[in-house]
Design a protein around this motif. Structure first.
Motif, PDB file in Angstrom:
ATOM      1  N   LEU A 274       0.331  -1.676  -0.427  1.00 43.73           N
ATOM      2  CA  LEU A 274      -0.428  -0.161  -0.131  1.00 43.73           C
ATOM      3  C   LEU A 274       0.903   1.178  -0.196  1.00 43.73           C
ATOM      4  N   ALA A 275       1.956   1.004   0.316  1.00 38.15           N
ATOM      5  CA  ALA A 275       2.728   2.393   1.081  1.00 38.15           C
ATOM      6  C   ALA A 275       3.305   2.256  -0.802  1.00 38.15           C
ATOM      7  N   VAL A 276       3.813   1.699  -0.974  1.00 41.72           N
ATOM      8  CA  VAL A 276       5.055   1.815  -2.261  1.00 41.72           C
ATOM      9  C   VAL A 276       3.628   2.329  -3.533  1.00 41.72           C
ATOM     10  N   ALA A 277       2.855   1.890  -3.347  1.00 33.81           N
ATOM     11  CA  ALA A 277       1.894   1.444  -4.558  1.00 33.81           C
ATOM     12  C   ALA A 277       1.605   2.858  -4.690  1.00 33.81           C
ATOM     13  N   GLY A 278       1.177   3.633  -3.256  1.00 35.28           N
ATOM     14  CA  GLY A 278       0.412   4.879  -2.801  1.00 35.28           C
ATOM     15  C   GLY A 278       1.190   5.577  -4.326  1.00 35.28           C
ATOM     16  N   ILE A 279       2.741   5.687  -3.605  1.00 39.70           N
ATOM     17  CA  ILE A 279       3.953   7.050  -3.901  1.00 39.70           C
ATOM     18  C   ILE A 279       3.871   6.831  -5.407  1.00 39.70           C
ATOM     19  N   CYS A 280       3.901   5.307  -5.831  1.00 44.09           N
ATOM     20  CA  CYS A 280       3.811   5.514  -7.766  1.00 44.09           C
ATOM     21  C   CYS A 280       2.572   5.680  -7.643  1.00 44.09           C
ATOM     22  N   GLY A 281       1.609   6.096  -7.573  1.00 44.95           N
ATOM     23  CA  GLY A 281       0.110   6.578  -7.610  1.00 44.95           C
ATOM     24  C   GLY A 281       0.540   8.012  -7.685  1.00 44.95           C
ATOM     25  N   ILE A 282       0.530   8.314  -6.470  1.00 47.76           N
ATOM     26  CA  ILE A 282       0.466   9.855  -6.636  1.00 47.76           C
ATOM     27  C   ILE A 282       1.232  10.690  -6.933  1.00 47.76           C
TER      28      ILE A 282
ATOM     29  N   THR B 163      -3.253   8.111  11.763  1.00 49.34           N
ATOM     30  CA  THR B 163      -2.254   8.585  12.225  1.00 49.34           C
ATOM     31  C   THR B 163      -1.505   9.482  11.699  1.00 49.34           C
ATOM     32  N   LEU B 164      -1.838   9.585  11.037  1.00 50.49           N
ATOM     33  CA  LEU B 164      -2.040  11.272   9.717  1.00 50.49           C
ATOM     34  C   LEU B 164      -2.580  12.231  10.838  1.00 50.49           C
ATOM     35  N   VAL B 165      -3.597  11.855  11.188  1.00 49.60           N
ATOM     36  CA  VAL B 165      -4.660  12.616  11.691  1.00 49.60           C
ATOM     37  C   VAL B 165      -3.516  12.849  13.630  1.00 49.60           C
ATOM     38  N   ASN B 166      -3.743  12.128  13.984  1.00 48.96           N
ATOM     39  CA  ASN B 166      -1.961  11.885  15.265  1.00 48.96           C
ATOM     40  C   ASN B 166      -0.786  11.956  15.233  1.00 48.96           C
TER      41      ASN B 166
ATOM     42  N   PRO C  80       5.740  20.808   7.813  1.00 45.44           N
ATOM     43  CA  PRO C  80       5.547  21.122   6.605  1.00 45.44           C
ATOM     44  C   PRO C  80       4.848  22.831   6.070  1.00 45.44           C
ATOM     45  N   THR C  81       4.255  23.359   4.935  1.00 46.63           N
ATOM     46  CA  THR C  81       4.221  24.121   4.194  1.00 46.63           C
ATOM     47  C   THR C  81       2.587  24.415   5.044  1.00 46.63           C
ATOM     48  N   SER C  82       2.137  23.439   4.740  1.00 47.58           N
ATOM     49  CA  SER C  82       0.548  23.843   4.686  1.00 47.58           C
ATOM     50  C   SER C  82       0.100  22.592   5.220  1.00 47.58           C
ATOM     51  N   THR C  83      -0.824  22.905   6.255  1.00 46.68           N
ATOM     52  CA  THR C  83      -1.501  21.487   7.175  1.00 46.68           C
ATOM     53  C   THR C  83      -3.097  20.921   6.135  1.00 46.68           C
ATOM     54  N   ASP C  84      -2.918  21.894   5.381  1.00 44.09           N
ATOM     55  CA  ASP C  84      -4.218  21.059   4.399  1.00 44.09           C
ATOM     56  C   ASP C  84      -3.598  20.238   3.623  1.00 44.09           C
ATOM     57  N   ALA C  85      -2.347  21.262   2.958  1.00 48.31           N
ATOM     58  CA  ALA C  85      -1.750  20.075   1.355  1.00 48.31           C
ATOM     59  C   ALA C  85      -1.030  18.823   2.582  1.00 48.31           C
ATOM     60  N   TYR C  86      -0.893  18.455   3.548  1.00 50.24           N
ATOM     61  CA  TYR C  86      -0.943  17.400   4.055  1.00 50.24           C
ATOM     62  C   TYR C  86      -1.370  16.794   4.819  1.00 50.24           C
ATOM     63  N   TYR C  87      -2.913  17.109   4.924  1.00 47.18           N
ATOM     64  CA  TYR C  87      -3.827  16.356   4.964  1.00 47.18           C
ATOM     65  C   TYR C  87      -4.615  15.034   3.644  1.00 47.18           C
ATOM     66  N   GLU C  88      -4.081  16.931   2.411  1.00 47.13           N
ATOM     67  CA  GLU C  88      -4.463  16.496   0.986  1.00 47.13           C
ATOM     68  C   GLU C  88      -3.670  14.644   0.682  1.00 47.13           C
ATOM     69  N   LEU C  89      -2.535  15.304   1.156  1.00 50.71           N
ATOM     70  CA  LEU C  89      -1.433  14.157   0.516  1.00 50.71           C
ATOM     71  C   LEU C  89      -1.490  13.159   1.311  1.00 50.71           C
ATOM     72  N   GLY C  90      -2.108  12.701   2.495  1.00 49.78           N
ATOM     73  CA  GLY C  90      -2.292  11.227   2.956  1.00 49.78           C
ATOM     74  C   GLY C  90      -2.905  11.298   2.489  1.00 49.78           C
ATOM     75  N   ILE C  91      -4.114  11.630   2.384  1.00 48.00           N
ATOM     76  CA  ILE C  91      -5.475  10.906   2.018  1.00 48.00           C
ATOM     77  C   ILE C  91      -5.143  10.060  -0.130  1.00 48.00           C
ATOM     78  N   ASP C  92      -4.577  11.260   0.212  1.00 51.73           N
ATOM     79  CA  ASP C  92      -3.648  11.246  -2.091  1.00 51.73           C
ATOM     80  C   ASP C  92      -3.023   9.352  -1.693  1.00 51.73           C
ATOM     81  N   LEU C  93      -2.004   9.251  -1.162  1.00 53.70           N
ATOM     82  CA  LEU C  93      -1.586   7.938  -0.714  1.00 53.70           C
ATOM     83  C   LEU C  93      -2.340   7.178  -0.599  1.00 53.70           C
TER      84      LEU C  93
END
Lengths: 227, 227
Positions: free
Chosen positions: A212-220, B150-153, B199-212
DNA sequence: ACGTTAGGTCTACGTTGTACACTTGTCAAC
DNA sequence: GTTGACAAGTGTACAACGTAGACCTAACGT
């Protein structure tokens, strides 16, 4: 014989203290790691530990360092970046896997201890090779590392009691609670109750997490390269 | 007036207790949530709380439930499964975001409280629609949810002290520690020190996490469909 | 030979969760 | 009405925790 006298003088050794604290945490959980308990194990007064650790947080940090020291970072190869990254993350997880109950202690020490820094640097190298900017590599790397620590920390059953009987009871109770749910309202949850309580294979669990981690990185990566 | 007499009789209310415990945790951290402290806030003896919570874990569970109750689960649409899944996960993160210091309390309550069960059931639905088996959907879903908690925590700065001066100091100290590293040995880490610390932006942080998370799911789906 | 100091001890304090015995305000049933 | 039961809050108490501070003592450098 300066060494011998020194040895007799200092009965305690921070390394050994951290090691036995880690062992204690592994078998009985983090809450069992107590200044008093650790002192007792080493036949010493509780206050003696404060000659080697400034406070309890310092001791916990040492536990984290102890785990990070076990990372066997693979040498760089000429394989594709994602293959190498996967190898690195796998090595990281392998170092933490023996200690699911305290894996979270490693997080705060990654950017402090040498093995953690080496891991972070190599990870960022590969991410940049993949095409990320320096800042993106930092954020993606941190989130991935963080996810994997949680993966270990939440390894099913690690939170449960140590003795196998109690653990089996707890699992049974959880399964029963899920099975008691109305299947009409929660058909999928009740159908997957067994897996939700405890996955079939621990190895598969970890492999899925790393996948999941690696696939996520490749995906984004492909996503962000488009814009 | 039976209601009034009842009201005066029971000065305490588990819901309100959980709410103020959550508020306390948000402002001063989880370690500030103490039976005595909470009792004092409600002008009551510490032991009074035990009429409403069997023990402290029960109180913490109530805090978790309180957060999960804030999930605003989006209605099913006819969009693609991954779009809907992303919306669900975003709603989940949105519910936890106000409480980064205690988000981890939500984890153990997901398969217990109704809003958590609804979230889990919907997530599994979409994963199965995507093509996962029931068991795979369960494992993938759990890991994703777990990652997001964990992302939030671990939201940068959530662990730091509450008062802004001390937090600024802590960040500065961290930055300095990273900047003091040998740049020849750790060129990328020193280059990315600022981002690694915060990180620069908290919103970007969360968006990245969900994207991943979403990208990871999409990624392993195509992987596993091949074999 | 002698101060310095590192490492361990002893005592003590404040804080935590919570067990147990008690009071008290409320209501149902007679 | 009286009474008995019961739910809710009180008071006291204890064990375990982290750790501050004063002390002791044995080895070391000079």
């Amino acid at each position: 014989m300066a060494t011998i006298s020194k040895e007799t003088a200092r009965r305690l050794d921070p390394e050994k203290l951290a090691t036995s604290a880690l062992a204690l945490a592994d078998t009985e959980g983090l809450e069992a790691v107590t200044i008093r308990r650790l002192a007792q194990q080493h036949e010493v007064t509780p206050m003696a530990l404060y000659r080697h650790f400034s406070d309890k947080d310092d001791l916990l940090a040492a536990i984290g360092d102890r785990m990070l020291a076990d990372i066997a970072l693979p040498e760089p190869t000429d394989e594709r970046w994602d293959v190498q990254l996967r190898a690195i993350l796998t090595a990281f997880v392998a170092a933490l896997r023996p200690h699911p109950k305290v894996a979270q202690l490693a997080l705060f020490r990654i950017l402090v201890t040498e093995p953690g820094l080496a891991l972070a640097e190599r990870t960022m190298e590969l991410l940049i090779e993949a095409g990320f900017s320096v800042d993106d590599a930092a954020e993606v790397g941190r989130q991935s590392i963080c996810s994997l620590i949680t993966l270990v920390n939440m390894e099913p059953g690690s939170a449960e009691v140590t003795d196998p009987i109690g653990r089996e009871d707890a699992l049974r109770a959880k399964r029963a609670a899920l099975a008691a749910l109305p299947p009409r309202r929660y058909p999928l949850i009740t159908a997957a109750a067994d897996v939700l309580v405890c996955p079939t294979s621990t190895d598969a669990y970890y492999e899925l997490g790393i996948d999941l981690a690696v696939a996520g990185i490749c995906g984004i990566l492909t996503d962000r390269q488009q814009h």
